[in-house]
Design a protein around this motif. Structure first.
Motif, PDB file in Angstrom:
ATOM      1  N   THR A 161       0.809  -1.221   0.000  1.00 53.66           N
ATOM      2  CA  THR A 161       0.000   0.000   0.000  1.00 53.66           C
ATOM      3  C   THR A 161       0.844   1.275   0.000  1.00 53.66           C
ATOM      4  OG1 THR A 161      -0.149  -0.126   2.411  1.00 53.66           O
ATOM      5  CG2 THR A 161      -1.942  -1.112   1.144  1.00 53.66           C
ATOM      6  N   GLU A 162       2.160   1.140   0.100  1.00 54.04           N
ATOM      7  CA  GLU A 162       3.041   2.290  -0.077  1.00 54.04           C
ATOM      8  C   GLU A 162       4.332   1.802  -0.699  1.00 54.04           C
ATOM      9  OE1 GLU A 162       5.237   2.653   4.260  1.00 54.04           O
ATOM     10  OE2 GLU A 162       3.500   3.919   3.836  1.00 54.04           O
ATOM     11  N   TRP A 163       5.030   2.697  -1.364  1.00 56.90           N
ATOM     12  CA  TRP A 163       6.216   2.299  -2.120  1.00 56.90           C
ATOM     13  C   TRP A 163       7.315   1.780  -1.197  1.00 56.90           C
ATOM     14  CZ3 TRP A 163       8.504   0.429  -5.971  1.00 56.90           C
ATOM     15  CH2 TRP A 163       9.898   0.528  -6.090  1.00 56.90           C
ATOM     16  N   GLN A 164       7.805   0.564  -1.489  1.00 56.68           N
ATOM     17  CA  GLN A 164       8.962  -0.021  -0.829  1.00 56.68           C
ATOM     18  C   GLN A 164       9.427  -1.211  -1.657  1.00 56.68           C
ATOM     19  OE1 GLN A 164       7.804  -1.451   3.078  1.00 56.68           O
ATOM     20  NE2 GLN A 164       5.757  -1.908   2.363  1.00 56.68           N
ATOM     21  N   ALA A 165      10.677  -1.582  -1.473  1.00 58.16           N
ATOM     22  CA  ALA A 165      11.240  -2.714  -2.211  1.00 58.16           C
ATOM     23  C   ALA A 165      10.660  -4.008  -1.657  1.00 58.16           C
ATOM     24  CB  ALA A 165      12.758  -2.711  -2.095  1.00 58.16           C
ATOM     25  N   MET A 166       9.948  -4.739  -2.482  1.00 60.40           N
ATOM     26  CA  MET A 166       9.186  -5.904  -2.023  1.00 60.40           C
ATOM     27  C   MET A 166       9.759  -7.212  -2.540  1.00 60.40           C
ATOM     28  SD  MET A 166       6.417  -5.094  -0.184  1.00 60.40           S
ATOM     29  CE  MET A 166       5.081  -6.232  -0.543  1.00 60.40           C
ATOM     30  N   VAL A 167       9.543  -8.269  -1.773  1.00 61.82           N
ATOM     31  CA  VAL A 167       9.679  -9.650  -2.232  1.00 61.82           C
ATOM     32  C   VAL A 167       8.259 -10.159  -2.467  1.00 61.82           C
ATOM     33  CG1 VAL A 167      10.409 -11.986  -1.625  1.00 61.82           C
ATOM     34  CG2 VAL A 167      11.834 -10.010  -0.983  1.00 61.82           C
ATOM     35  N   PHE A 168       8.010 -10.762  -3.625  1.00 54.00           N
ATOM     36  CA  PHE A 168       6.657 -11.184  -3.988  1.00 54.00           C
ATOM     37  C   PHE A 168       6.558 -12.710  -3.969  1.00 54.00           C
ATOM     38  CE2 PHE A 168       7.355  -7.101  -6.100  1.00 54.00           C
ATOM     39  CZ  PHE A 168       6.253  -6.385  -5.658  1.00 54.00           C
ATOM     40  N   PRO A 169       5.905 -13.277  -2.943  1.00 56.61           N
ATOM     41  CA  PRO A 169       5.642 -14.715  -2.957  1.00 56.61           C
ATOM     42  C   PRO A 169       4.438 -15.015  -3.849  1.00 56.61           C
ATOM     43  CG  PRO A 169       4.670 -13.743  -1.006  1.00 56.61           C
ATOM     44  CD  PRO A 169       5.368 -12.619  -1.735  1.00 56.61           C
ATOM     45  N   PRO A 170       4.197 -16.278  -4.202  1.00 58.46           N
ATOM     46  CA  PRO A 170       3.013 -16.616  -4.987  1.00 58.46           C
ATOM     47  C   PRO A 170       1.746 -16.201  -4.246  1.00 58.46           C
ATOM     48  CG  PRO A 170       4.495 -18.491  -4.809  1.00 58.46           C
ATOM     49  CD  PRO A 170       4.999 -17.462  -3.859  1.00 58.46           C
ATOM     50  N   CYS A 171       0.848 -15.528  -4.918  1.00 55.01           N
ATOM     51  CA  CYS A 171      -0.388 -15.079  -4.287  1.00 55.01           C
ATOM     52  C   CYS A 171      -1.440 -14.851  -5.361  1.00 55.01           C
ATOM     53  CB  CYS A 171      -0.171 -13.807  -3.462  1.00 55.01           C
ATOM     54  SG  CYS A 171       0.378 -12.398  -4.442  1.00 55.01           S
ATOM     55  N   ASP A 172      -2.637 -14.481  -4.942  1.00 54.69           N
ATOM     56  CA  ASP A 172      -3.721 -14.204  -5.872  1.00 54.69           C
ATOM     57  C   ASP A 172      -3.917 -12.709  -6.082  1.00 54.69           C
ATOM     58  OD1 ASP A 172      -4.767 -17.036  -6.196  1.00 54.69           O
ATOM     59  OD2 ASP A 172      -4.829 -16.812  -4.024  1.00 54.69           O
ATOM     60  N   TYR A 173      -3.722 -11.919  -5.003  1.00 55.73           N
ATOM     61  CA  TYR A 173      -3.950 -10.487  -5.087  1.00 55.73           C
ATOM     62  C   TYR A 173      -2.815  -9.722  -4.420  1.00 55.73           C
ATOM     63  CZ  TYR A 173      -8.737 -12.280  -5.676  1.00 55.73           C
ATOM     64  OH  TYR A 173      -9.832 -12.979  -6.091  1.00 55.73           O
ATOM     65  N   ILE A 174      -2.498  -8.551  -4.980  1.00 60.75           N
ATOM     66  CA  ILE A 174      -1.596  -7.602  -4.339  1.00 60.75           C
ATOM     67  C   ILE A 174      -2.423  -6.365  -4.007  1.00 60.75           C
ATOM     68  CG2 ILE A 174       0.437  -6.128  -4.587  1.00 60.75           C
ATOM     69  CD1 ILE A 174       0.141  -9.222  -6.721  1.00 60.75           C
ATOM     70  N   ILE A 175      -2.631  -6.101  -2.721  1.00 56.39           N
ATOM     71  CA  ILE A 175      -3.450  -4.965  -2.280  1.00 56.39           C
ATOM     72  C   ILE A 175      -2.601  -3.696  -2.358  1.00 56.39           C
ATOM     73  CG2 ILE A 175      -4.730  -3.977  -0.335  1.00 56.39           C
ATOM     74  CD1 ILE A 175      -5.224  -6.860   0.613  1.00 56.39           C
ATOM     75  N   ILE A 176      -3.109  -2.671  -3.081  1.00 57.02           N
ATOM     76  CA  ILE A 176      -2.308  -1.477  -3.335  1.00 57.02           C
ATOM     77  C   ILE A 176      -2.892  -0.214  -2.699  1.00 57.02           C
ATOM     78  CG2 ILE A 176      -1.274  -2.379  -5.450  1.00 57.02           C
ATOM     79  CD1 ILE A 176      -3.365  -0.779  -7.036  1.00 57.02           C
TER      80      ILE A 176
END
Length: 482
Positions: A204-219
């Motif tokens: 929900t705010e800008w930061q360097a992310m690690v993305f695991p497998p998921c269905d949705y990314i809440i922004i």
């Protein structure tokens, strides 16, 4: 509804309470000693990462008086709830393996008769007793569906096991990438229509992310989201695959942070979860589907890009052993053997997948002993701690004060024989004044620095709040404890 086991031993002697309490001295165990019974107490296991919990009750009994088929009742009882993801039971059984090995215990399963077992003492085997829990859990859940007419949040077992592995070991990913990266926890949302639970992460705010497998990314805070597939399509080649506790894991290189941030700030939501889903806790989910409500097409709506696979070269058991060693410092001989075999298989896995190494090599310029250097990047300062603000002001003015003191000392030395200074009827030559200035002037500057920090910090802190952060562009170094 609980799955229960009780433990027997070959020896007629009671296990000493002090020995048991010593074993349970870990932050994962909560011990409740019952004052009215000398040797009785209750132990609750709670893992804050996986949310797994179960209970052990130690009774105040005499094993020598309770013998059957050559075994004595130890007075130790175990219970773990039904209607949980399977990994709750599996983690519990892995811990029970440690308990049984430590105290030479055997297990009697009173639920055996429900699934055709013999209820005789057995060696503790996590896989076998997890399978027993699953069979009994399936019966209990189907009874809930049929008799109560409710639908429990459904999370498929393979996805639940992958979530468990990720939550236990995600810290190893950020330890390798550096403190600029965030490996988020999963959030869970149940579809109103099907009862299927979807995995989400919050960005929900800008930061360097690690993305695991998921269905949705809440922004957004209003639960706007993009799908996992939309994430991959929007960021394209900026996403790079890395090694981790589950597969696939993605992140992006800090070299391209400006470009990625621009894309992030212009993302268009795919939808809003608040209208179609409700938030649920992981501990509320089950992996037994309600066949009345979940159809094949509903269960098949999980994004194929977000499918979870167990990493090659490591078993689920080895992943748990790795977690136990890194978080509790356990180093038994069995665990050392597991770690050795795990390391050998990991070498083969790393040779097969070099994407993670590529990312780490590119980030090597940005990570130095837990520090991260950002070159030609834009950093948004949203807050400022008082301690760091004061520290640097005092250091700066102390340096200026030392220079001023040395200059004063030099001048005093040059004219030391030409004049004296009288203060309160006491006469000092200029050399004495010069020496005193080396200490007095820096001290005065430090005091002034502290006072100036207090005067300047409040309006600066309020200003950052009003403008919602200050953007700076240049070369920056991020340290863990500045």
């Amino acid at each position: 509804m609980s799955y229960e086991l009780y433990f027997v031993q070959r020896s007629p002697n009671k296990i000493r309470k002090e020995k048991l309490l010593s074993f349970f001295q870990s932050n994962l165990w909560q011990v409740d000693t019952r004052a009215e019974q000398r040797d009785a107490f209750e132990v609750i296991y709670k893992n804050p990462l996986s949310k797994t919990t179960f209970q052990l009750n130690i009774l105040d009994n005499n094993p020598g008086e309770q013998k059957e088929d050559g075994f004595y009742f130890s007075g130790i009882l175990f219970s773990v709830e039904y209607a949980k993801p399977t990994f709750f039971a599996y983690e519990a059984m892995l811990i029970l393996e440690e308990v049984c090995q430590a105290f030479d215990l055997y297990v009697i399963n009173p639920q055996d008769y429900e699934i055709g077992g013999d209820s005789k003492p057995k060696n503790m085997n996590a896989d076998a007793f997890t399978a027993s829990w699953k069979e009994n859990n399936k019966i209990k859940i189907h009874n809930v569906y049929e008799e109560m007419g409710v639908t429990l949040p459904y999370l498929p077992e393979d996805i639940g096991m992958a979530i468990w592995q990720y939550h236990l070991n995600k810290r190893t990913v950020t330890d390798r990438l550096g403190p600029a990266y965030v490996a988020p926890d999963y959030l869970f949302y149940q579809e109103h229509r099907s009862g299927v639970v979807k995995r989400a992460i919050a960005w929900t705010e800008w930061q360097a992310m690690v993305f695991p497998p998921c269905d949705y990314i809440i922004i957004s805070q209003s639960l706007d989201y993009i799908s996992y597939q939309a994430l991959r399509e929007s960021f394209g080649d900026y996403l790079q695959k890395i090694n981790g506790p589950i597969d696939p894991l993605y992140t992006f290189n800090l070299q391209y942070a400006d470009d990625v941030q621009r894309i992030y700030e212009n993302l268009k939501p795919s939808g809003q979860l608040i209208h179609t889903h409700k938030k649920v806790m992981l501990s509320e989910c089950v992996d037994v589907p309600d066949e009345r409500k979940i159809h094949n097409e509903a269960a098949g709506t999980l994004d194929t890009h977000a499918s979870s696979q167990q990493p090659k070269g490591k078993t689920t058991n080895q992943f748990f052993k790795q977690y136990r060693q890194s978080h509790t410092g356990e180093n038994s001989e069995n665990e050392e053997k597991q770690t050795t075999s795990s390391t050998k298989s990991k070498k083969g896995h790393d040779a097969d997948n070099m994407n993670s190494s590529d990312v780490l090599e590119k980030n090597a310029a940005f990570s130095r002993e837990n520090d991260v250097v950002l070159k030609r990047q834009t950093v948004k300062i949203k807050d400022l701690t008082f301690s760091s603000f004061v520290k640097w002001n005092i250091f700066l003015l102390l340096f200026i004060g030392i220079l001023a003191g040395l200059i004063t000392f030099g001048l005093s030395y040059m004219f030391s024989e030409q004049f004296n200074v009288t203060v309160l009827s006491m006469t000092f030559d200029s050399m004495t004044v010069g020496i005193a200035s080396i200490f007095v002037i820096p001290l005065l500057f430090m005091i002034l620095g502290f006072i100036a920090s207090i005067i300047l910090y409040v309006p600066l802190w309020l200003g950052l709040r009003v403008v919602n952060g200050l953007r700076l562009k240049g070369a920056f170094e991020i340290e863990p404890e500045i």
